[in-house]
Design an enzyme around this catalytic site. Structure first.
Site, short mmCIF file in Angstrom:
data_model
loop_
_atom_site.label_atom_id
_atom_site.label_comp_id
_atom_site.label_asym_id
_atom_site.label_seq_id
_atom_site.Cartn_x
_atom_site.Cartn_y
_atom_site.Cartn_z
N ASP A 43 0.84 -1.21 0.00
CA ASP A 43 0.00 0.00 0.00
C ASP A 43 0.87 1.25 0.00
OD1 ASP A 43 0.92 -0.14 2.59
OD2 ASP A 43 -1.06 -0.10 3.54
N ASP A 82 -1.14 -6.25 -0.52
CA ASP A 82 -1.40 -5.58 0.76
C ASP A 82 -2.89 -5.30 0.92
OD1 ASP A 82 0.15 -4.92 2.91
OD2 ASP A 82 1.09 -3.18 1.96
N GLU A 174 9.12 -4.08 10.43
CA GLU A 174 9.48 -2.75 9.88
C GLU A 174 9.99 -1.82 10.97
OE1 GLU A 174 6.58 -0.97 7.25
OE2 GLU A 174 7.75 0.89 7.07
O1 KIV Z 1 3.48 -1.15 1.61
C1 KIV Z 1 4.67 -1.53 1.63
O2 KIV Z 1 5.46 -1.27 0.71
C2 KIV Z 1 5.11 -2.29 2.79
C3 KIV Z 1 6.58 -2.50 2.96
C4 KIV Z 1 7.21 -1.27 3.50
C5 KIV Z 1 6.88 -3.67 3.79
O3 KIV Z 1 4.31 -2.69 3.57
#
Ligand code: KIV
Length: 256
Positions: A43, A82, A174
């Site tokens: 996301d 995501d 993270e």
């Molecule tokens: O949305 C994304 O790119 C992520 C990464 C930072 C792990 O969740």
């Protein structure tokens, strides 16, 4: 060959896992050619590609669109989709929305935080889930490192174990201290994928725009392997100059 969740899980013992995000078909094509084992349609697309200030500003339609584009570019790569903000707030909507992302082309879905009952439910319904703890941008107030106090570290550690117990097959860590990431990695059987979490994780994930230097600001923990923005600017300047001079057409097509 497309890796399934089990193959990725087994890599914990075998080799470090390199994951990159992608949001578009041509970039996904490059990552597949490079042999990247899994692509995350994160996301983060909200900020990297869509000009929003927060991941909270994108919705299911955006994710479905980007997952479809990435799947067309990387038909043989495991794709993690995501779940956007608020798409997984209860079991019913999480199930419906996860199915939509899988239908759009994802092989597994990722959701943030301690949503144990939702993860369990998705897994019981044959969906493959990646967890995400530490800094969770959908609910974070700012982007500071998480787990630097004893109490916060305990919370992240407990959440990591809870996510594994709920049935996730992989866990993104993270922006947490390397020592905490190392401790979690040693305590769980599923692979940990770090971003700003030190080098002891089972794998690493980077946002592709950060890695290629496309944009104008990056998180402090992201390495730039290239600087694409100045190249695009230069191409645009060169093109504009040639248009002004009347020399921009390709020599082969000049007199056709
Ligand atoms: O949305 C994304 O790119 C992520 C990464 C930072 C792990 O969740």
């Amino acid at each position: 060959m497309k890796l399934d969740a089990n193959s990725l899980l087994n890599m914990k013992q075998l080799q470090p896992i390199a994951i990159l995000t992608a949001y578009t078909c041509p970039v996904a094509r490059c990552l597949e050619k490079a042999g990247i084992p899994a692509i995350l349609v994160g996301d983060s697309v909200a900020m990297t590609e869509m000009g929003f200030s927060s991941t909270r500003q994108i919705n299911m339609e955006h994710m479905v669109y980007h997952i479809g584009a990435v799947r067309r570019g990387a038909p043989n790569t495991h794709i993690i989709g995501d779940m956007p903000f608020d798409s997984d707030c209860d079991i019913r909507s999480a199930t419906q929305n996860a199915r939509r992302l899988l239908h759009a082309g994802a092989d597994s879905i990722k959701l943030e935080g301690s949503k144990y009952s939702i993860i369990s439910h998705l897994v019981e319904n044959n969906m493959v889930v990646v967890g995400h703890t530490g800094l969770t941008p959908q609910t974070a107030e700012d982007f500071h490192k998480v787990g630097t106090t004893e109490q916060e570290a305990e919370q992240v550690y407990t959440e990591a174990l809870g996510i594994e117990k709920a049935g996730a097959f992989m866990l993104v860590l993270e922006h947490i201290p390397a020592t905490l990431a190392s401790q979690i990695t040693a305590s769980v059987k599923i692979p940990t994928i770090g971003i700003g979490a030190g080098s002891d994780c089972d794998g690493q994930v980077l946002v592709i725009n950060d890695a290629i230097g496309l944009g104008d600001k990056w998180p402090p923990f992201s390495k730039q392997y290239a600087h694409i923005s100045p190249i695009i600017e230069q191409v645009a300047r060169d093109f504009a100059t040639e248009v002004a001079q009347g020399t921009s057409t390709h020599p082969k097509t000049q007199h056709q």
